[in-house]
Write a protein that holds these residues in place. Sequence first.
Motif, PDB file in Angstrom:
ATOM      1  N   VAL B 122      50.927  76.806  64.095  1.00 42.61           N
ATOM      2  CA  VAL B 122      51.945  76.445  63.009  1.00 42.61           C
ATOM      3  C   VAL B 122      53.461  76.835  62.792  1.00 42.61           C
ATOM      4  O   VAL B 122      53.403  78.031  63.908  1.00 42.61           O
ATOM      5  N   ARG B 123      54.001  77.114  62.069  1.00 39.58           N
ATOM      6  CA  ARG B 123      54.800  77.575  61.628  1.00 39.58           C
ATOM      7  C   ARG B 123      55.660  76.983  60.232  1.00 39.58           C
ATOM      8  O   ARG B 123      56.054  75.976  59.787  1.00 39.58           O
ATOM      9  N   VAL B 124      56.445  77.960  59.460  1.00 36.13           N
ATOM     10  CA  VAL B 124      56.458  77.738  58.481  1.00 36.13           C
ATOM     11  C   VAL B 124      57.905  78.419  58.782  1.00 36.13           C
ATOM     12  O   VAL B 124      58.876  79.461  59.019  1.00 36.13           O
ATOM     13  N   PHE B 125      58.884  77.526  57.876  1.00 37.71           N
ATOM     14  CA  PHE B 125      60.192  77.874  57.780  1.00 37.71           C
ATOM     15  C   PHE B 125      60.931  77.901  57.149  1.00 37.71           C
ATOM     16  O   PHE B 125      62.487  77.939  56.972  1.00 37.71           O
ATOM     17  N   SER B 126      60.446  77.164  55.564  1.00 40.78           N
ATOM     18  CA  SER B 126      61.423  77.941  54.203  1.00 40.78           C
ATOM     19  C   SER B 126      60.348  78.762  53.679  1.00 40.78           C
ATOM     20  O   SER B 126      58.975  78.201  53.042  1.00 40.78           O
ATOM     21  N   VAL B 127      60.561  79.774  52.581  1.00 40.38           N
ATOM     22  CA  VAL B 127      59.796  80.537  51.704  1.00 40.38           C
ATOM     23  C   VAL B 127      60.557  80.512  50.824  1.00 40.38           C
ATOM     24  O   VAL B 127      62.214  81.287  50.602  1.00 40.38           O
ATOM     25  N   ARG B 128      60.363  79.780  49.534  1.00 40.12           N
ATOM     26  CA  ARG B 128      62.009  80.807  48.111  1.00 40.12           C
ATOM     27  C   ARG B 128      62.580  79.574  48.487  1.00 40.12           C
ATOM     28  O   ARG B 128      63.861  80.406  48.073  1.00 40.12           O
ATOM     29  N   GLY B 129      62.522  78.244  49.514  1.00 44.52           N
ATOM     30  CA  GLY B 129      63.792  77.981  49.816  1.00 44.52           C
ATOM     31  C   GLY B 129      65.065  78.671  50.609  1.00 44.52           C
ATOM     32  O   GLY B 129      65.667  78.647  50.853  1.00 44.52           O
TER      33      GLY B 129
END
Lengths: 280, 231
Positions: B122-129
């Motif tokens: 997986v890849r998370v590419f945005s947190v809180r904008g």
Amino acid sequence: MTLAELAAAPGRASELALADEVGDDRSARERLLRTMRERLREMRASIERGLATDAPSRTGMVGWNAKRLWKADDVLGAALLRRVQAYAMAVNEENARMGRIVAAPTAGSAGTLPGALLGVADHLGLDDDALVMPLVLAAAVGDAIQAKMFIAGSTGGCQAEIGASAAMAAAAVTELLGGSAHACVHAATMALMNTIGLVCDPVGGYVEVPCVSRNAFYSVHAVSSAQLALAGLESVIPPDEVVQAMASVGRLLPPELRETGEGGIAATETGRRIALKMAR
Amino acid sequence: MVGPVMVGPSSSHTAGACRLALLARHTLLAPPTRARLTLHGSFAKTAHGHGTDVALAAGLLGFAPDDPRIPVAFDEARAAGLELDFGMADLGDVHPNSVRIELENDDETLEVTGSSLGGGLVRVFSVRGFEVNLSGAYHSLLVLHDDKPGVIARVARVIADDEGNVATLHSARRKRGGLAMMSIEIDRRLAQYALDYLTHVPYIHWLRMLPEVLSGEAPDEASTSGTEGSA
Ligand code: SF4
């Protein structure tokens, strides 16, 4: 580690793969081997559960194929073939029932490797201990492919999933049967080369049709790749170039043929009817 | 690429989805009570077929991809008081298996967006904008801070003092001198005192330590930690 590097291993390909993973850290080596033994146990457990049941999947499209084949007469005098196919489908039918499986490299393609590797081992009466190092090699082959392309039906089509699983399985079976590092990698390469172009077209978006039977076919595909490589046949095109070719075919595939459930088998009249029924 | 051991039917749509949601879950301190999940591309088209919906719910409940409760995660969510709301949207030029997760509990509201890359990665590419870059393969530290000179160096210093090794570091700011988010992948979890110390560094508004989610070992509750500041 690339496929070319694996092929050039001075000894067993799996030994090089293991050294590449853990260096000379003894405890890391033990940990990795323990994980692999654990994965083998899970694979075997999923095969056993899958062969013993004919409980339908959530959609009712699959669930009994493995058991039915397993119980059928061996009319062809090809017990190995039947065993490999039944094992592969047992795992994927478990998967379709949301049972526990080992992704290899993905869940949709989880049956190919255990089908081929455990199928061949059981046919020859080999112990599970003999399967640990081939499994290490399979993982390294998967990593080498993954380094060049996304292994997912939705980005590369089914060739990426089933192709990778068949390549991993072909290398593992070749190593199990004493093949050289060169032979293992060429078995993987021939398996890949002959899967290029396969589209991802699951009916209704469920990993069932054609996925379950596809695992049966490609586990046999892996065994035949191993057979060719063990006889000294090899791929004219170098392994890593074949992976590259597969990656570029993946990019050329339209979205309809990449796991959206809107092309190929999924888009047939009956496929669409089933999808509609399921959506309701 | 042999593993994880998981509940079917799809490593990208089930295991990957579960891991994305698990990471999202750990960006909150307390469990979420409401979740809005916006599915994109192949996730949107085949969500139910691949069990993406239940896998996302499972991850939000803190379940790992091999948890036998995944198929009944909707019931578990109901029992846990987690309200789920699924939608579909085009999230733009992102990976076909992407989801935006908006979470809420009594204390916090935040967004996490990421993609499932196949094989459970997986890849998370945005947190809180803010743009981030997390793989879940490491413990990761998220730090929301003012874009002031020296903040990144101070955070790096604390990590080094705690003998953590930085695997990747990503930093993005909205505008010069404005708010910025650091996402740092570390080979082990930072000690609580290090996190407490960071909380008191000027210009740091919020931080979270997320557990590694790829090994298949379920993170315990205590492995989510952080602080809520003014931002
Ligand atoms: S058709 Fe698609 S979902 Fe089915 S096994 Fe192939 S890649 Fe996976």
